[in-house]
Design a protein around this motif. Structure first.
Motif, mmCIF file in Angstrom:
data_model
loop_
_atom_site.group_PDB
_atom_site.id
_atom_site.type_symbol
_atom_site.label_atom_id
_atom_site.label_comp_id
_atom_site.label_asym_id
_atom_site.label_seq_id
_atom_site.Cartn_x
_atom_site.Cartn_y
_atom_site.Cartn_z
ATOM 1 N N TYR A 84 0.835 -1.202 0.000
ATOM 2 C CA TYR A 84 0.000 0.000 0.000
ATOM 3 C C TYR A 84 0.871 1.253 0.000
ATOM 4 C CZ TYR A 84 -4.013 -2.966 1.071
ATOM 5 O OH TYR A 84 -4.992 -3.925 1.019
ATOM 6 N N LEU A 85 0.434 2.263 -0.752
ATOM 7 C CA LEU A 85 1.148 3.528 -0.836
ATOM 8 C C LEU A 85 0.321 4.623 -0.159
ATOM 9 C CD1 LEU A 85 3.769 4.705 -2.217
ATOM 10 C CD2 LEU A 85 2.243 5.495 -4.050
ATOM 11 N N PHE A 86 0.975 5.354 0.755
ATOM 12 C CA PHE A 86 0.323 6.442 1.483
ATOM 13 C C PHE A 86 1.107 7.738 1.294
ATOM 14 C CE2 PHE A 86 -0.955 2.661 3.837
ATOM 15 C CZ PHE A 86 -2.291 2.903 4.138
ATOM 16 N N ASP A 87 0.417 8.864 1.521
ATOM 17 C CA ASP A 87 1.117 10.141 1.585
ATOM 18 C C ASP A 87 2.120 10.111 2.727
ATOM 19 O OD1 ASP A 87 -0.069 11.598 -0.514
ATOM 20 O OD2 ASP A 87 -1.844 11.979 0.707
ATOM 21 N N GLY A 88 3.323 10.641 2.474
ATOM 22 C CA GLY A 88 4.359 10.653 3.502
ATOM 23 C C GLY A 88 4.706 12.057 3.940
ATOM 24 N N LYS A 89 5.984 12.382 3.880
ATOM 25 C CA LYS A 89 6.472 13.703 4.276
ATOM 26 C C LYS A 89 7.489 14.194 3.257
ATOM 27 C CE LYS A 89 4.268 13.596 8.225
ATOM 28 N NZ LYS A 89 3.102 14.446 8.485
ATOM 29 N N GLY A 90 7.594 15.495 3.137
ATOM 30 C CA GLY A 90 8.619 16.073 2.283
ATOM 31 C C GLY A 90 8.564 15.637 0.847
ATOM 32 N N GLY A 91 7.344 15.354 0.366
ATOM 33 C CA GLY A 91 7.192 14.938 -1.023
ATOM 34 C C GLY A 91 7.506 13.478 -1.275
ATOM 35 N N ARG A 92 7.797 12.716 -0.225
ATOM 36 C CA ARG A 92 8.127 11.291 -0.367
ATOM 37 C C ARG A 92 6.991 10.447 0.191
ATOM 38 N NH1 ARG A 92 11.170 8.459 -3.515
ATOM 39 N NH2 ARG A 92 12.836 9.988 -3.219
ATOM 40 N N ASP A 93 6.385 9.598 -0.646
ATOM 41 C CA ASP A 93 5.330 8.709 -0.183
ATOM 42 C C ASP A 93 5.939 7.577 0.649
ATOM 43 O OD1 ASP A 93 3.351 10.165 -1.434
ATOM 44 O OD2 ASP A 93 3.470 9.005 -3.289
ATOM 45 N N ILE A 94 5.083 6.918 1.418
ATOM 46 C CA ILE A 94 5.539 5.798 2.248
ATOM 47 C C ILE A 94 4.754 4.540 1.900
ATOM 48 C CG2 ILE A 94 6.269 7.268 4.155
ATOM 49 C CD1 ILE A 94 3.555 6.312 5.542
ATOM 50 N N GLU A 95 5.290 3.403 2.320
ATOM 51 C CA GLU A 95 4.654 2.125 2.028
ATOM 52 C C GLU A 95 4.344 1.359 3.303
ATOM 53 O OE1 GLU A 95 7.395 0.056 -0.462
ATOM 54 O OE2 GLU A 95 6.861 1.160 -2.274
ATOM 55 N N ALA A 96 3.247 0.608 3.251
ATOM 56 C CA ALA A 96 2.932 -0.403 4.255
ATOM 57 C C ALA A 96 2.637 -1.676 3.483
ATOM 58 C CB ALA A 96 1.734 0.009 5.096
ATOM 59 N N VAL A 97 3.074 -2.820 4.016
ATOM 60 C CA VAL A 97 2.933 -4.073 3.280
ATOM 61 C C VAL A 97 2.144 -5.082 4.108
ATOM 62 C CG1 VAL A 97 4.123 -5.951 2.088
ATOM 63 C CG2 VAL A 97 5.129 -3.650 2.117
ATOM 64 N N TYR A 98 1.045 -5.563 3.516
ATOM 65 C CA TYR A 98 0.194 -6.581 4.145
ATOM 66 C C TYR A 98 0.700 -7.954 3.708
ATOM 67 C CZ TYR A 98 -3.917 -9.571 4.802
ATOM 68 O OH TYR A 98 -4.763 -10.591 5.143
ATOM 69 N N ILE A 99 0.970 -8.832 4.696
ATOM 70 C CA ILE A 99 1.577 -10.135 4.405
ATOM 71 C C ILE A 99 0.735 -11.240 5.044
ATOM 72 C CG2 ILE A 99 3.687 -11.519 4.541
ATOM 73 C CD1 ILE A 99 5.129 -8.799 5.240
ATOM 74 N N PRO A 100 -0.104 -11.928 4.255
ATOM 75 C CA PRO A 100 -0.877 -13.049 4.795
ATOM 76 C C PRO A 100 -0.033 -14.323 4.814
ATOM 77 C CG PRO A 100 -1.482 -12.688 2.509
ATOM 78 C CD PRO A 100 -0.433 -11.667 2.838
ATOM 79 N N ASP A 101 -0.191 -15.127 5.848
ATOM 80 C CA ASP A 101 0.566 -16.383 5.952
ATOM 81 C C ASP A 101 -0.224 -17.356 6.821
ATOM 82 O OD1 ASP A 101 2.453 -18.362 5.923
ATOM 83 O OD2 ASP A 101 3.785 -17.403 7.393
ATOM 84 N N LYS A 102 -1.013 -18.213 6.172
ATOM 85 C CA LYS A 102 -1.880 -19.184 6.858
ATOM 86 C C LYS A 102 -2.802 -18.458 7.836
ATOM 87 C CE LYS A 102 1.519 -22.844 6.185
ATOM 88 N NZ LYS A 102 2.468 -23.787 6.825
ATOM 89 N N ASP A 103 -2.633 -18.695 9.145
ATOM 90 C CA ASP A 103 -3.540 -18.071 10.111
ATOM 91 C C ASP A 103 -3.022 -16.727 10.620
ATOM 92 O OD1 ASP A 103 -1.404 -19.180 11.449
ATOM 93 O OD2 ASP A 103 -2.572 -19.882 13.165
ATOM 94 N N ARG A 104 -1.958 -16.221 10.022
ATOM 95 C CA ARG A 104 -1.397 -14.932 10.425
ATOM 96 C C ARG A 104 -1.599 -13.901 9.317
ATOM 97 N NH1 ARG A 104 2.781 -15.095 14.435
ATOM 98 N NH2 ARG A 104 3.932 -13.469 13.358
#
Length: 258
Positions: A84-104
Motif C-alpha cells: 500500500y502507498l500512502f502520503d508521507g512527508k517532504g514529497g516522499r510517499d511511504i509504504e505499508a505491506v500486508y503479508i498473509p501467511d496461513k492463520d497470520r
C-alpha cells in the motif's frame, strides 16, 4: 483566503484527547467517548460521534478532523501480499505491506519517509531522509487498509528507523496496546532497529513489544561497510545492552540478516 489545516484526532492518546475535550469545553469523560469512536468504531467523520452533543461536535470540527486517509495505491502479488502507498512527508510517499501467511496476517509499517541511517543494502536509505511520520501517520497505515480488522501482527520494519522517531513510535504503540485504543497485546508487535542505544533502552523499559535488531554481520568492520551506523552504535555495545534484559519468556528478541 487562508485555509485552516485541521489537526487529526487519530493517533492521539487518551490523555491528549482529554486535553482536546478541555479545549473544546467538553467534560473529561468525552475523551473516552472519542477514543471509542476513533479506535473501536472507527468513524469517518466527527458528526458520527453521536453521544457528543451537537454543539461539541461543531466545536470539535472547527479545529479537528478524524485524520484517517485511504492508501493512494495498492499492488497485490500472486501470494496475496499487498503493498500500500500512502502520503508521507517532504514529497516522499511511504509504504505499508500486508503479508498473509496461513492463520497470520502481518502488516509491515513505516515510521519515517526515507531514512538517514544509510545502510548500503536498503533502497529506502538511498532515498535520503524526508521527514518523521506522526503517530497519526503510523496508526493510519494500520486502520485505513481493508484488512485492518483481520490483522494479527504489526512489525515496524517498513521505511525508516523506528528509534530515530521514537516519540511517535511510542505514541503509536500506546494507541495500539491500550484498552481505550486498539487493545492489542504487545506480543503482536515487533519493532526493528539498527540499535540506537539510548532509544532502544527506552523502548525496552517502557513497552513489552518484541525487538528485532538489524545486524547483518557479527564482524564490526564488515558491518560498518554495510551499515555506517556501526561506527556510532557498535554492535558489541548493542549486544551488551540486550544482555541486561530477559528475553526468555513473553518478549522475543531476533536478529535480522540479509
Amino acid at each position: 483566503m487562508e485555509t485552516t489545516i485541521k489537526k487529526p484526532l487519530t493517533g492521539l492518546t487518551l490523555e491528549q484527547l482529554r486535553n482536546v475535550a478541555a479545549e473544546c469545553g467538553m467534560p473529561s469523560f468525552a475523551a473516552k467517548q472519542m477514543s471509542q469512536w476513533l479506535y473501536e468504531k472507527r468513524v469517518t467523520s466527527i458528526d458520527k460521534m453521536t453521544n457528543l452533543s451537537k454543539s461539541a461536535r461543531q466545536r470539535l470540527s472547527t479545529d479537528y478532523c478524524i485524520g484517517v486517509t485511504p492508501p493512494k495505491a495498492a499492488a497485490e502479488s500472486s501470494d496475496g501480499t499487498v503493498k500500500y502507498l500512502f502520503d508521507g512527508k517532504g514529497g516522499r510517499d511511504i509504504e505499508a505491506v500486508y503479508i498473509p501467511d496461513k492463520d497470520r496476517a502481518t502488516l509491515c509499517v513505516s515510521s519515517q519517509a526515507g531514512c538517514r541511517m544509510g545502510c548500503k543494502f536498503c533502497m529506502t536509505g538511498r532515498q535520503g531522509f524526508h521527514g518523521n511520520l506522526t503517530a497519526c501517520d503510523i496508526i493510519n497505515q494500520i486502520i485505513a487498509i481493508p484488512q485492518s480488522r483481520s490483522l494479527t501482527n504489526v512489525v515496524f520494519m517498513g521505511m525508516g528507523e523506528p528509534m530515530d522517531n521514537l516519540p511517535a513510535v511510542l505514541q503509536a504503540i500506546e494507541v495500539l496496546t491500550s484498552p481505550w485504543g486498539l487493545a492489542w497485546s504487545p506480543k503482536r508487535i515487533t519493532v526493528s532497529t539498527i540499535g540506537k542505544i539510548n532509544e532502544m533502552k527506552t523502548l525496552l523499559d517502557t513497552t513489552k513489544v518484541h525487538l528485532a535488531v538489524s545486524l547483518h554481520s557479527p564482524y564490526p568492520e564488515q558491518r560498518a561497510s554495510l551499515m555506517p551506523v556501526e561506527r556510532a552504535y557498535h554492535s558489541r555495545d548493542v549486544i551488551a545492552l540486550l544482555r541486561q534484559y530477559d528475553f526468555a519468556h513473553q518478549r522475543r528478541l531476533s536478529f535480522e540478516y540479509i
